[in-house]
Design a protein around this motif. Structure first.
Motif, mmCIF file in Angstrom:
data_model
loop_
_atom_site.group_PDB
_atom_site.id
_atom_site.type_symbol
_atom_site.label_atom_id
_atom_site.label_comp_id
_atom_site.label_asym_id
_atom_site.label_seq_id
_atom_site.Cartn_x
_atom_site.Cartn_y
_atom_site.Cartn_z
ATOM 1 N N LYS A 30 -32.587 37.002 -0.355
ATOM 2 C CA LYS A 30 -32.815 38.426 -0.128
ATOM 3 C C LYS A 30 -31.577 39.094 0.464
ATOM 4 C CE LYS A 30 -35.796 41.668 2.371
ATOM 5 N NZ LYS A 30 -36.969 41.810 3.295
ATOM 6 N N GLN A 31 -30.942 38.453 1.427
ATOM 7 C CA GLN A 31 -29.807 39.054 2.126
ATOM 8 C C GLN A 31 -28.479 38.873 1.381
ATOM 9 O OE1 GLN A 31 -30.025 40.929 4.818
ATOM 10 N NE2 GLN A 31 -32.232 40.624 5.029
ATOM 11 N N ILE A 32 -28.324 37.744 0.709
ATOM 12 C CA ILE A 32 -27.044 37.424 0.069
ATOM 13 C C ILE A 32 -27.149 37.463 -1.452
ATOM 14 C CG2 ILE A 32 -25.111 35.798 -0.003
ATOM 15 C CD1 ILE A 32 -25.801 36.892 2.800
ATOM 16 N N GLY A 33 -28.252 36.909 -1.979
ATOM 17 C CA GLY A 33 -28.414 36.841 -3.428
ATOM 18 C C GLY A 33 -27.693 35.647 -4.031
ATOM 19 N N GLN A 34 -27.570 35.665 -5.344
ATOM 20 C CA GLN A 34 -26.934 34.579 -6.084
ATOM 21 C C GLN A 34 -25.650 35.035 -6.773
ATOM 22 O OE1 GLN A 34 -28.303 30.988 -7.055
ATOM 23 N NE2 GLN A 34 -28.685 31.451 -4.890
ATOM 24 N N GLU A 35 -25.158 36.194 -6.368
ATOM 25 C CA GLU A 35 -23.933 36.716 -6.975
ATOM 26 C C GLU A 35 -22.683 36.383 -6.181
ATOM 27 O OE1 GLU A 35 -23.894 38.035 -9.991
ATOM 28 O OE2 GLU A 35 -26.066 37.656 -10.026
ATOM 29 N N THR B 157 -24.890 27.530 3.434
ATOM 30 C CA THR B 157 -24.300 27.186 2.135
ATOM 31 C C THR B 157 -25.085 26.088 1.439
ATOM 32 O OG1 THR B 157 -22.102 27.787 2.980
ATOM 33 C CG2 THR B 157 -22.175 26.422 0.998
ATOM 34 N N LEU B 158 -25.507 25.081 2.178
ATOM 35 C CA LEU B 158 -26.284 23.978 1.596
ATOM 36 C C LEU B 158 -27.613 24.485 1.030
ATOM 37 C CD1 LEU B 158 -25.700 21.181 4.277
ATOM 38 C CD2 LEU B 158 -24.774 21.262 1.954
ATOM 39 N N ILE B 159 -28.259 25.389 1.760
ATOM 40 C CA ILE B 159 -29.550 25.910 1.293
ATOM 41 C C ILE B 159 -29.361 26.863 0.120
ATOM 42 C CG2 ILE B 159 -31.562 27.275 1.967
ATOM 43 C CD1 ILE B 159 -31.143 26.265 4.828
ATOM 44 N N GLN B 160 -28.318 27.675 0.160
ATOM 45 C CA GLN B 160 -28.076 28.644 -0.908
ATOM 46 C C GLN B 160 -27.695 27.959 -2.221
ATOM 47 O OE1 GLN B 160 -24.518 30.979 -0.642
ATOM 48 N NE2 GLN B 160 -25.456 32.784 -1.604
ATOM 49 N N CYS B 161 -26.963 26.870 -2.142
ATOM 50 C CA CYS B 161 -26.379 26.268 -3.344
ATOM 51 C C CYS B 161 -27.211 25.146 -3.957
ATOM 52 C CB CYS B 161 -24.983 25.727 -3.034
ATOM 53 S SG CYS B 161 -23.790 27.020 -2.635
ATOM 54 N N PHE B 162 -28.166 24.593 -3.199
ATOM 55 C CA PHE B 162 -28.885 23.432 -3.712
ATOM 56 C C PHE B 162 -30.368 23.501 -3.409
ATOM 57 C CE2 PHE B 162 -24.550 22.055 -2.750
ATOM 58 C CZ PHE B 162 -24.171 21.466 -3.954
ATOM 59 N N GLU B 163 -31.154 22.911 -4.319
ATOM 60 C CA GLU B 163 -32.561 22.632 -4.079
ATOM 61 C C GLU B 163 -32.620 21.239 -3.460
ATOM 62 O OE1 GLU B 163 -34.988 24.703 -4.668
ATOM 63 O OE2 GLU B 163 -34.140 26.178 -6.061
ATOM 64 N N TRP B 164 -33.389 21.090 -2.374
ATOM 65 C CA TRP B 164 -33.412 19.828 -1.645
ATOM 66 C C TRP B 164 -34.801 19.203 -1.669
ATOM 67 C CZ3 TRP B 164 -29.006 17.668 0.172
ATOM 68 C CH2 TRP B 164 -27.876 18.501 0.265
ATOM 69 N N ALA C 109 -31.174 12.248 0.801
ATOM 70 C CA ALA C 109 -31.921 13.338 0.180
ATOM 71 C C ALA C 109 -31.457 13.545 -1.253
ATOM 72 C CB ALA C 109 -31.762 14.627 0.980
ATOM 73 N N ILE C 110 -32.290 14.213 -2.028
ATOM 74 C CA ILE C 110 -31.967 14.557 -3.412
ATOM 75 C C ILE C 110 -31.627 16.038 -3.464
ATOM 76 C CG2 ILE C 110 -32.840 14.701 -5.776
ATOM 77 C CD1 ILE C 110 -34.798 12.445 -5.058
ATOM 78 N N CYS C 111 -30.532 16.378 -4.100
ATOM 79 C CA CYS C 111 -30.170 17.786 -4.237
ATOM 80 C C CYS C 111 -29.915 18.125 -5.707
ATOM 81 C CB CYS C 111 -28.946 18.126 -3.391
ATOM 82 S SG CYS C 111 -27.425 17.335 -3.902
ATOM 83 N N ILE C 112 -30.343 19.310 -6.087
ATOM 84 C CA ILE C 112 -30.139 19.826 -7.448
ATOM 85 C C ILE C 112 -29.436 21.170 -7.308
ATOM 86 C CG2 ILE C 112 -31.242 20.548 -9.598
ATOM 87 C CD1 ILE C 112 -33.633 18.784 -8.813
ATOM 88 N N SER C 113 -28.340 21.340 -8.012
ATOM 89 C CA SER C 113 -27.563 22.569 -7.881
ATOM 90 C C SER C 113 -28.350 23.769 -8.394
ATOM 91 C CB SER C 113 -26.243 22.433 -8.638
ATOM 92 O OG SER C 113 -26.469 22.210 -10.014
ATOM 93 N N ARG C 114 -28.186 24.887 -7.731
ATOM 94 C CA ARG C 114 -28.804 26.142 -8.118
ATOM 95 C C ARG C 114 -27.827 26.914 -9.008
ATOM 96 N NH1 ARG C 114 -30.989 29.590 -3.538
ATOM 97 N NH2 ARG C 114 -32.623 30.118 -5.039
ATOM 98 N N PRO C 115 -28.270 27.971 -9.666
ATOM 99 C CA PRO C 115 -27.408 28.715 -10.596
ATOM 100 C C PRO C 115 -26.087 29.179 -9.995
ATOM 101 C CG PRO C 115 -29.683 29.399 -10.860
ATOM 102 C CD PRO C 115 -29.661 28.473 -9.690
ATOM 103 N N ILE C 116 -26.075 29.514 -8.696
ATOM 104 C CA ILE C 116 -24.854 30.011 -8.084
ATOM 105 C C ILE C 116 -23.733 28.977 -8.137
ATOM 106 C CG2 ILE C 116 -25.524 29.267 -5.755
ATOM 107 C CD1 ILE C 116 -24.160 31.800 -4.698
ATOM 108 N N VAL C 117 -24.080 27.697 -8.066
ATOM 109 C CA VAL C 117 -23.057 26.651 -8.109
ATOM 110 C C VAL C 117 -22.411 26.610 -9.486
ATOM 111 C CG1 VAL C 117 -22.634 24.161 -7.947
ATOM 112 C CG2 VAL C 117 -24.219 25.278 -6.339
ATOM 113 N N LYS C 118 -23.216 26.644 -10.522
ATOM 114 C CA LYS C 118 -22.686 26.621 -11.887
ATOM 115 C C LYS C 118 -21.825 27.843 -12.146
ATOM 116 C CE LYS C 118 -26.781 24.129 -13.519
ATOM 117 N NZ LYS C 118 -27.961 24.166 -14.425
#
Length: 228
Positions: A63-68, A182-189, A215-224
């Motif tokens: 909400k505050q930062i977004g994925q852009e 950054t960890l929360i914004q960039c990855f699903e945990w 832990a298992i992490c999956i990159s979110r769209p912002i990383v790509k």
């Protein structure tokens, strides 16, 4: 004064303000490296054991930062829930559970107890942070406890209090907040299994976990987006 003592005194090195400042900065960086890493590991462990809290933190970031764009250090002040997560982590798992040893410079009386000069004082922050007389439901991980407009944050002593408190407290909170955000914004945990993350404490001055976090992490769209 004897000649040999006078010569020793004259040979003592002089320290200049810039050297003192560099020394303080070096100490803060060295002291903050392990403690910040330990705090991040405890924070991620708590979030993985409380996925609902992790979802709230991610929603706040979106909400505050977004994925852009990537979260920046200047954004930390606009992420109160993320700061509450860090405060709650420091309450339950302070990186310095006994703080830094202090000593009385003069004879004094504190709380009716006479303390001779040079008495060593160790403050058990871990016990104070879990005292049921000070905290409601003290052993539960509840970041929301700081969002009631009360003085809960004033009871935290993870960095000490007063003139002898940790000079790197502000730096540590910004570094941990920026990294955790950054960890929360960039990855699903996710946890590696359905079992909860082991929260037993290991041995050491900075109270590490007994079992390192996996832990298992999956990159979110912002990383790509930024990698490509």
């Amino acid at each position: 004064m004897p000649d040999h003592l006078l010569a020793l005194q004259e040979s003592e090195p002089e320290y200049y303000p810039d050297q003192i400042i560099k020394g303080l900065v070096l100490v803060m960086l060295l002291a903050g490296t392990d403690t910040s890493a330990v705090t991040l590991e405890w924070a991620m462990s708590n979030l993985l054991n409380h996925p609902d809290i992790l979802v709230k933190a991610r929603e706040e970031l979106d909400k505050q930062i977004g994925q852009e764009r990537m979260v920046d250090e200047l954004d930390i002040s606009s992420l109160p829930y993320l700061q509450n997560i860090i405060s709650e982590t420091l309450r339950l798992y302070p990186a310095a559970p006994l703080l830094v040893p202090h000593a009385s410079s003069e004879d004094c009386v504190v709380g009716g107890y006479h303390l001779p000069r040079d008495t060593l004082l160790l403050v058990n922050a871990w016990a104070i942070h879990r005292d049921p007389n000070l905290w409601e439901d003290p052993t539960s991980f509840r970041p929301e406890r700081y969002g009631k407009g009360g003085n809960e944050s004033c009871k935290l002593i993870a960095f000490g209090l007063g003139r002898r408190s940790c000079p790197g407290a502000g730096l540590a909170q910004r570094v941990v907040g920026f990294t955790l955000g950054t960890l929360i914004q960039c990855f699903e945990w996710e946890r590696v299994s359905e079992e909860a993350v082991d929260m037993n404490e290991g041995k050491g001055m900075t109270m590490p976990k007994e079992k390192p976090l996996e832990a298992i992490c999956i990159s979110r769209p912002i990383v790509k987006k930024f990698v490509s």
